[in-house]
Structure formats: structure tokens, C-alpha cells
Enzyme design. Structure first.
Site, mmCIF file in Angstrom:
data_model
loop_
_atom_site.group_PDB
_atom_site.id
_atom_site.type_symbol
_atom_site.label_atom_id
_atom_site.label_comp_id
_atom_site.label_asym_id
_atom_site.label_seq_id
_atom_site.Cartn_x
_atom_site.Cartn_y
_atom_site.Cartn_z
ATOM 1 N N ASP A 178 -1.310 3.620 -2.460
ATOM 2 C CA ASP A 178 -0.968 2.972 -3.726
ATOM 3 C C ASP A 178 -1.838 3.561 -4.840
ATOM 4 O OD1 ASP A 178 0.442 0.352 -4.919
ATOM 5 O OD2 ASP A 178 -1.564 0.558 -5.809
ATOM 6 N N ILE A 179 -1.210 3.969 -5.947
ATOM 7 C CA ILE A 179 -1.961 4.523 -7.081
ATOM 8 C C ILE A 179 -2.673 3.379 -7.788
ATOM 9 C CG2 ILE A 179 -1.802 5.823 -9.237
ATOM 10 C CD1 ILE A 179 0.797 7.056 -8.180
ATOM 11 N N GLU B 116 4.809 2.695 -7.289
ATOM 12 C CA GLU B 116 3.709 3.649 -7.132
ATOM 13 C C GLU B 116 3.200 3.714 -5.702
ATOM 14 O OE1 GLU B 116 1.709 -0.225 -8.523
ATOM 15 O OE2 GLU B 116 3.642 0.786 -8.695
#
Length: 332
Positions: free
Chosen positions: A212-213, A254
Site C-alpha cells: 500500500d502506498i 493504491e
């Protein structure tokens, strides 16, 4: 052959087989009655009864979800023999040859491009030979009869072949649309689930990384969604360049997923750290300034009792642990 279950773009062979079984059962039952009672063709009638009986068996099996590919092969071989026998036994004026013209359509629909071509080629040669030896020269001229039958048959064959080529291209295109993320060109969640089902019992171990960004919403808010999309594409490229895995997916938003097969827990963690560092050290540019990114990663190891949702949830829980502990880290 792959065991992955992908979306169908047309009628499945199982469904087509069921309706073809119904048609063959009804038609051969009708012809059985006509040949046994009206025309006294006992041998041909017996053959048609056998085909009708087997077609009924195939219909019963397919209606109860018990379809097997050999049902289709046996059914069409029986039907083909029945048609060739009808051409050999009946006078040409009876029109039994017309049924041979339908065979390419059934072959291509059930068996696909390559086998459909082979079976259709065999039948045109066989039927031409039968017609030649059965032609009554007082009514038909053998060579002209064979020429016309072959020409019509090949025309239908060509149409079936072109249609099947186009259908396969369309099917492959629709599969790519259904299984590929259109922004990053990675596989999507549907492909992840299909691959999991294919790999689940084929490998001794399997690990899932959810990536996950960190603070991605801030990037969209500050730079706009076009830059956000560009960042997602760059992150996808970074994932592909940092590791040599083929099973990389965009889960949504994301979040990305990587599947590793037949590696140890320690190696899975090492690969996750490699991914994390590749993103952390990378520079992602907006129009005017560089953007520094970090990612949080959760790792789950497949257990015997895990289904897809269990496997995904376990990795997701580790991901949220990494976020709670300050982000830009790996938790397993």
C-alpha cells in the site's frame, strides 16, 4: 492446460453440447420412426436409435452438471457415422447429404479451431468418396455432384473457420479486459483470484504481499488525480523491475499484490524488503517537483485451511499492523 477459470465470451462447450444433444436426440428419434416403419431401413434405423439413445444420455448428464469432453467426441463421431451411413444407404434424391453440410459448424463450436479444421477436412473427403460410389449416373453426374457438394461444403467450412478465428480473437481480447488493470497493465483482482485457485494445490508453499502506498491521498489532493495515476504507473513499473515475479496485481486504488510460490518465509520477507527499498529510493516526478514515496507491506503465508478471502485477509491484517507501527515497513 491451464486450470484457471476465466470469464466466457460466448456459449460454453458444455451449454452448446446440451442443446446439440437435445437436437440430435429429437432428430434421430424422428428418423428412426420413419426408417423403421415407413422405409423399412432396419440397419439405418437401428443406428439412429443408438445415436438417439446416446444423445439422450448426454442430455441427461449435461443437465445434471456431469458433462465430460468425451461425451461430445462420442456424440459427434456417432452422428457423423450416421450421416455417412445415410448417404451410403439412401438414394441421393433423399437428401441425406444435406446433413453433412451442418457438420463443420458443430465441429468448430464444440472443438475449436484446430480440431474443427481437422474433422471438417476428414468429412469432406469421406463424404465425397461415398457420393462418388453411390451416384446413380442416370440421375446424377458423379463428378458434377461431388464438385457441387464439395464447393458448398467448403464454403460453409470457410465461414465456420473465419468465424472461429474471429471468436477466439474476441474471446482473448475480452479476457484481457476482464483480467488486466487498464491503468497499470498489471493483472487485476479477478486474475488474482483465478491464479490463486489454479496455484492453491499445485505448490508446497505460497506467500502473498499486499503493498500500500503511504499517504497516497495526499498526493491526489496536492498534485491532482492525473499525477496520482502517473505515480501508480511508476510504482507498478518499480515493482516489476525490483523483483522477477510474474504474479503482480493491482488490487484496487493504491494497493498492489504479489504472489510468491515455493519460497521460504525468510525469502518472502527479503523480497518484500527489496520492494520497499526500491520504492523508497525511487524518485517520482510531478510536473514541477520530485515526489518521494514509501510503501507499507503485509505478508501472509498460505495455510491448508485458507480460501482466497482468508489468505487475502491475513495479508491485509499484517498490512494494517505495518501502518500502525509507523508505515514504510514490512510486517509478516
Amino acid at each position: 492446460m491451464s486450470t484457471r477459470r476465466y470469464p466466457h465470451s460466448s456459449v460454453s462447450p458444455e451449454e452448446f453440447h446440451k442443446w446439440l444433444s437435445t437436437l440430435i436426440c429429437v432428430l434421430n428419434s424422428v428418423y428412426f420412426v420413419l426408417n423403421m416403419i415407413t422405409l423399412q431401413k432396419l440397419g439405418l434405423g437401428t443406428m439412429q436409435l443408438a445415436v438417439a439413445t446416446f444423445a439422450g444420455f448426454c442430455l441427461y448428464k449435461s443437465s445434471n452438471g456431469l458433462y465430460r469432453p468425451w461425451h461430445s467426441y462420442t456424440l459427434l463421431i456417432s452422428l457423423t457415422i450416421n450421416i455417412l451411413l445415410s448417404i451410403a444407404v439412401m438414394d441421393l434424391v433423399a437428401g441425406a447429404t444435406y446433413w453433412g453440410l451442418a457438420l463443420p459448424f458443430w465441429y468448430y463450436s464444440l472443438f475449436g479451431l484446430r480440431k474443427g479444421f481437422i474433422f471438417s477436412a476428414i468429412i469432406v473427403l469421406s463424404a465425397a468418396m461415398v457420393i462418388f460410389f453411390r451416384t446413380d449416373t442416370q440421375v446424377f453426374m458423379p463428378y458434377r455432384t461431388i464438385f457441387n457438394f464439395t464447393l458448398v461444403y467448403c464454403s460453409i467450412w470457410l465461414v465456420c473457420h473465419i468465424y472461429e478465428v474471429q471468436r477466439q480473437k474476441t474471446s482473448e481480447f475480452l479476457h484481457s479486459l476482464a483480467l488486466q488493470d487498464d491503468l497499470t497493465n498489471l493483472k487485476n483482482r479477478h486474475a488474482l483470484k483465478a491464479d490463486f485457485q489454479a496455484f492453491q494445490h499445485s505448490f508446497e508453499s505460497m506467500h502473498m504481499l499486499i503493498i500500500d502506498i503511504d499517504h497516497f491521498k495526499n498526493i491526489n489532493d496536492k498534485y491532482g488525480h492525473d499525477i496520482g495515476d502517473s505515480v501508480l504507473i511508476k510504482v507498478a513499473d518499480a515493482l516489476m523491475q525490483s523483483i522477477h515475479a510474474k504474479e503482480i496485481y493491482r488490487l484496487g486504488g493504491e494497493e498492489f499484490v504479489i504472489l510468491f510460490k515455493n519460497i521460504s518465509d525468510k525469502e518472502a520477507f527479503r523480497q518484500a524488503e527489496k520492494v520497499r527499498k526500491a520504492v523508497e529510493l525511487g524518485i517520482f516526478f510531478s510536473h514541477n517537483e520530485p515526489i518521494k514515496l514509501t510503501v507499507s507491506i503485509g505478508i501472509s503465508s498460505l495455510r491448508p485451511e485458507h480460501e482466497f478471502t482468508d489468505f487475502l485477509r491475513a495479508a491485509d491484517q499484517k498490512l494494517y499492523q505495518a501502518k500502525r507501527e509507523g508505515r514504510n515497513r514490512v510486517c509478516a
